[in-house]
Scaffold this motif. Structure first.
Motif, PDB file in Angstrom:
ATOM      1  N   LEU A   1       0.779  -1.168   0.034  1.00  5.42           N
ATOM      2  CA  LEU A   1      -0.165   0.094   0.139  1.00  5.42           C
ATOM      3  C   LEU A   1       0.679   1.331  -0.007  1.00  5.42           C
ATOM      4  N   VAL A   2       2.000   1.324   0.936  1.00  5.82           N
ATOM      5  CA  VAL A   2       2.743   2.439   0.749  1.00  5.82           C
ATOM      6  C   VAL A   2       3.492   2.584  -0.474  1.00  5.82           C
ATOM      7  N   LEU A   3       3.859   1.568  -1.255  1.00  4.92           N
ATOM      8  CA  LEU A   3       4.397   1.610  -2.681  1.00  4.92           C
ATOM      9  C   LEU A   3       3.247   2.289  -3.547  1.00  4.92           C
ATOM     10  N   LEU A   4       2.290   1.902  -3.401  1.00  2.00           N
ATOM     11  CA  LEU A   4       1.063   2.386  -4.411  1.00  2.00           C
ATOM     12  C   LEU A   4       0.897   4.007  -4.138  1.00  2.00           C
ATOM     13  N   ILE A   5       0.729   4.245  -2.667  1.00  2.00           N
ATOM     14  CA  ILE A   5       0.682   5.735  -2.301  1.00  2.00           C
ATOM     15  C   ILE A   5       1.815   6.385  -2.557  1.00  2.00           C
TER      16      ILE A   5
END
Lengths: 109, 154
Positions: free
Chosen positions: B81-85
């Motif tokens: 999720l952090v990578l996506l954000i």
């Protein structure tokens, strides 16, 4: 001619308002005795009045309003987490705004 | 020499030859069996290797059981999720909202895991996804309200 924001004097400048949840955050920071706190500490001490998902958004807004200021903890200070933590404390303007809000509520509430 | 004697002699002579022949056949048969077994083992090893390769590709389906003592390297919670954000959000939002929320969730997750509360740790991760989503949604709603009201107040 309309004045630009930067050209306003200090007396003309409007102090932004404080919402209920923002007041909870400011009260908790004031009660900590000037100690810096991070979001999770505020959530734990708020007894359910603050949520994990909204506390950092509100802290960010309070920082934009210059009621709180923050600094990023160095990795040595916070060994528990690789992501840098940000701690917050109340500014002088935040204290004054909070005092004014509480005085107003005492008179009119 | 009696006729039977001749046969007996011939049989006596022939018996070791038959035995040698039988021994040779048996040896050849044994060799074939051994070779076959090796071939079978080799094909079995090859099959096992291909299954292991397949399982490694789909390792999530064959994850070790919760009682396994084997150490495993895992990505921290909300890693994807952090990578996506990081791809979508601004640096300020990342530093002040997303990273702080994720740091809190990881801290709580580690505390629960260290205390042996595996289900609580998993629940914290699920709640973490919700918290990050709420934070981003809430921030966007407040920004829109500011923009909308600011248009009339200023």
């Amino acid at each position: 001619m309309k004045k630009r924001d930067g050209a306003r004097s200090a007396s003309e400048e409007r102090v932004p308002g404080i919402t209920g949840t923002e007041a909870v955050i400011l009260r908790l920071l004031l009660d900590s005795g000037g100690q810096e706190m991070y979001g999770l500490e505020l959530v734990k001490e708020s007894d359910g009045r603050l949520k994990r998902g909204t506390v950092y958004v509100l802290l960010d807004r309070l920082e934009v309003k210059r009621f709180v200021e923050s600094r990023e903890l160095a990795p040595r200070e916070d060994k528990s987490n690789p992501l840098p933590r940000r701690v917050y404390r109340v500014t002088g303007l935040g204290r004054k705004a909070m005092a004014a809000r509480e005085a107003y509520r005492m008179v009119f509430a | 020499m009696k006729p039977d004697e001749g046969i007996e002699v011939e049989l006596e002579w022939s018996i070791p030859a038959v035995q040698r022949f039988a021994a040779a056949v048996r040896a050849r048969y044994d060799a074939a069996v051994v070779a076959g077994r090796e071939a079978k083992n080799a094909s079995r090893a090859e099959t096992n290797a291909s299954i292991a390769l397949w399982m490694s590709r789909f390792s999530r389906l064959f994850a070790p059981s919760r009682n396994s003592t084997r150490p495993a390297v895992k990505a921290p919670p909300l890693h994807r999720l952090v990578l996506l954000i990081n791809f979508f959000c601004s640096k300020r939002t990342r530093e002040r909202v997303v990273n702080q929320t994720v740091a809190d969730i990881r801290n709580e997750h580690c505390e629960a895991f260290a205390g042996g509360e595996r289900w609580k740790a998993r629940w914290i991760v699920v709640r973490g996804y919700w918290s990050v989503g709420t934070a981003l949604g809430f921030g966007k709603i407040l920004a829109l309200i500011d923009k909308f009201i600011g248009r009339f107040v200023k």
